[in-house]
Write an enzyme that holds these catalytic residues in place. Sequence first.
Site, PDB file in Angstrom:
ATOM      1  N   VAL A  85       0.851  -1.192   0.000  1.00  0.00           N
ATOM      2  CA  VAL A  85       0.000   0.000   0.000  1.00  0.00           C
ATOM      3  C   VAL A  85       0.887   1.242   0.000  1.00  0.00           C
ATOM      4  O   VAL A  85       1.644   1.471   0.950  1.00  0.00           O
ATOM      5  CB  VAL A  85      -0.928   0.017   1.224  1.00  0.00           C
ATOM      6  CG1 VAL A  85      -1.783   1.282   1.224  1.00  0.00           C
ATOM      7  CG2 VAL A  85      -1.811  -1.221   1.241  1.00  0.00           C
ATOM      8  N   THR A  86       0.804   2.024  -1.058  1.00  0.00           N
ATOM      9  CA  THR A  86       1.555   3.276  -1.129  1.00  0.00           C
ATOM     10  C   THR A  86       0.725   4.345  -1.828  1.00  0.00           C
ATOM     11  O   THR A  86      -0.128   4.045  -2.669  1.00  0.00           O
ATOM     12  CB  THR A  86       2.865   3.136  -1.935  1.00  0.00           C
ATOM     13  OG1 THR A  86       2.561   2.976  -3.330  1.00  0.00           O
ATOM     14  CG2 THR A  86       3.709   1.967  -1.458  1.00  0.00           C
ATOM     15  N   VAL A  87       0.972   5.578  -1.448  1.00  0.00           N
ATOM     16  CA  VAL A  87       0.505   6.745  -2.204  1.00  0.00           C
ATOM     17  C   VAL A  87       1.703   7.682  -2.295  1.00  0.00           C
ATOM     18  O   VAL A  87       2.299   8.026  -1.264  1.00  0.00           O
ATOM     19  CB  VAL A  87      -0.679   7.461  -1.511  1.00  0.00           C
ATOM     20  CG1 VAL A  87      -1.088   8.695  -2.313  1.00  0.00           C
ATOM     21  CG2 VAL A  87      -1.871   6.525  -1.357  1.00  0.00           C
ATOM     22  N   LEU A  96      -7.207   8.555  -2.503  1.00  0.00           N
ATOM     23  CA  LEU A  96      -6.839   7.392  -3.312  1.00  0.00           C
ATOM     24  C   LEU A  96      -6.833   6.109  -2.483  1.00  0.00           C
ATOM     25  O   LEU A  96      -7.323   5.063  -2.941  1.00  0.00           O
ATOM     26  CB  LEU A  96      -5.468   7.612  -3.966  1.00  0.00           C
ATOM     27  CG  LEU A  96      -5.372   8.817  -4.910  1.00  0.00           C
ATOM     28  CD1 LEU A  96      -3.973   8.900  -5.524  1.00  0.00           C
ATOM     29  CD2 LEU A  96      -6.428   8.732  -6.006  1.00  0.00           C
ATOM     30  N   TYR A 126      -5.224   2.957   9.562  1.00  0.00           N
ATOM     31  CA  TYR A 126      -6.140   1.878   9.216  1.00  0.00           C
ATOM     32  C   TYR A 126      -7.344   1.712  10.137  1.00  0.00           C
ATOM     33  O   TYR A 126      -8.288   1.004   9.800  1.00  0.00           O
ATOM     34  CB  TYR A 126      -5.354   0.563   9.118  1.00  0.00           C
ATOM     35  CG  TYR A 126      -4.374   0.590   7.971  1.00  0.00           C
ATOM     36  CD1 TYR A 126      -4.816   0.433   6.670  1.00  0.00           C
ATOM     37  CD2 TYR A 126      -3.024   0.839   8.189  1.00  0.00           C
ATOM     38  CE1 TYR A 126      -3.933   0.498   5.605  1.00  0.00           C
ATOM     39  CE2 TYR A 126      -2.123   0.904   7.135  1.00  0.00           C
ATOM     40  CZ  TYR A 126      -2.592   0.731   5.837  1.00  0.00           C
ATOM     41  OH  TYR A 126      -1.718   0.809   4.784  1.00  0.00           O
ATOM     42  N   PHE A 414       4.314  -9.101   5.998  1.00  0.00           N
ATOM     43  CA  PHE A 414       3.810  -9.385   4.648  1.00  0.00           C
ATOM     44  C   PHE A 414       3.313  -8.100   3.990  1.00  0.00           C
ATOM     45  O   PHE A 414       3.183  -7.078   4.646  1.00  0.00           O
ATOM     46  CB  PHE A 414       2.708 -10.447   4.663  1.00  0.00           C
ATOM     47  CG  PHE A 414       1.539 -10.145   5.571  1.00  0.00           C
ATOM     48  CD1 PHE A 414       0.461  -9.400   5.089  1.00  0.00           C
ATOM     49  CD2 PHE A 414       1.498 -10.607   6.875  1.00  0.00           C
ATOM     50  CE1 PHE A 414      -0.628  -9.120   5.905  1.00  0.00           C
ATOM     51  CE2 PHE A 414       0.412 -10.349   7.692  1.00  0.00           C
ATOM     52  CZ  PHE A 414      -0.640  -9.602   7.217  1.00  0.00           C
TER      53      PHE A 414
END
Length: 414
Positions: A85-87, A96, A126, A414
């Site tokens: 998960v990256t922005v 996004l 999260y 992970f």
Amino acid sequence: MSADVRPIAESELPDWLRTVNTGFLEAAGVTESDVAQRARRGDFARTQGAFDPDTGRCVATFRSFPQELTVPGGAAVGSSAVTNVTVLPTHRRRGLLTRMMTAELTAARDRGDVLSTLIAAEYPIYGRYGYGPAASVSEWEIDVPRTGLDPRWSVPADGGRIDLVDAAEARRIGPGLHERLRAATHGAVDRDARWWSLATGAEEISYRPYKEQFHAVYRTAAGEVAGLAVYAADGHWTDAKLPKNTVQVKQLLAITADAERALWHFLCSIDWVAKVRTGFRAPDDLVAQLLPDPRAAALVTTADFLWVRVLDVVRALGARTYAVPGVLVLEVTDAAGLADGRYRLDAANGACERTADPADLRLDASALGSLYLGDESAVRLALLGRITEERPGAVALADAVFRTARRPWCPDVF
């Protein structure tokens, strides 16, 4: 214009991988080998990207894959594991991640996944998506001369033995040992063949080249493999030509207390070693108490690690076992609408069903995720305003019902 968020095409994989590497501050480039490896094992339907409408470049990434999570009682529950998960910093605060997460959680529920799991790089992100910190990790640094152990130690006192093996042998015996550990360790997740290939150098990623490691196997007096320690040393010597190496434990798997004791004592008996860093362990790991002087093991890290998001409350609560009998009616609120509802849990037999009965407790999906593996206290969550008690005594009962004798542990990133 809003970015285009969608599953990527295979032709877009190099651009997607560059964005992953940039977001995680790895090498910005990717090699043909990296792309080929990811293409062979990639599920492009579960690999999302956000694309800038002006440049066409990938500016955000998201991926999920099927996973099994061991829950209290030993059952393996199907989860959708979220990763990559990256922005990019140029495209933050544009929604996004929310768009990608919404698409993933909806798809995961439609696939029949009971849970979603992730390792949170940063804490504040999260919880708003219904995830709760469910298993923590701790790391100790052992001051070897202070342990009180005999430096001449060479063999386990229980009649077992320790052998040094090569990476190929570790790759052969490791998966079976891990499966036995996973079955007995709530919070543990499954490992595929590629995990072992990367961990033992049979396969490499260009920006994370494999470094040779040592592998110590513990066998019982009957010859059964019951433990594996993987470690490396830093090769440090003082200016006075005195060896003061630090051993970094990469993984230590033990299915018995005897195996665990033997492997830690072995690691503390290696010539030239002054300190042992344990790597991430369960917060209630035995390592310090296995030493004659537990103060030799200084706690250097303690933090949240595995986060859980419940998608199907009935199946999730019905899959695990509970420490004491009791009936609780939980009213779960979920902004995404996936776990919303009122549920009756009978802890005596693990039965869970939707109900119209009055609620005993009210909590959101994130708080339920934190309770799920037994690490968090319902009493603490109530004090923090995360749980509302509607029936006197319900919080105390929930605390007794959900908590576990040993704390959950996830050995894997992970």
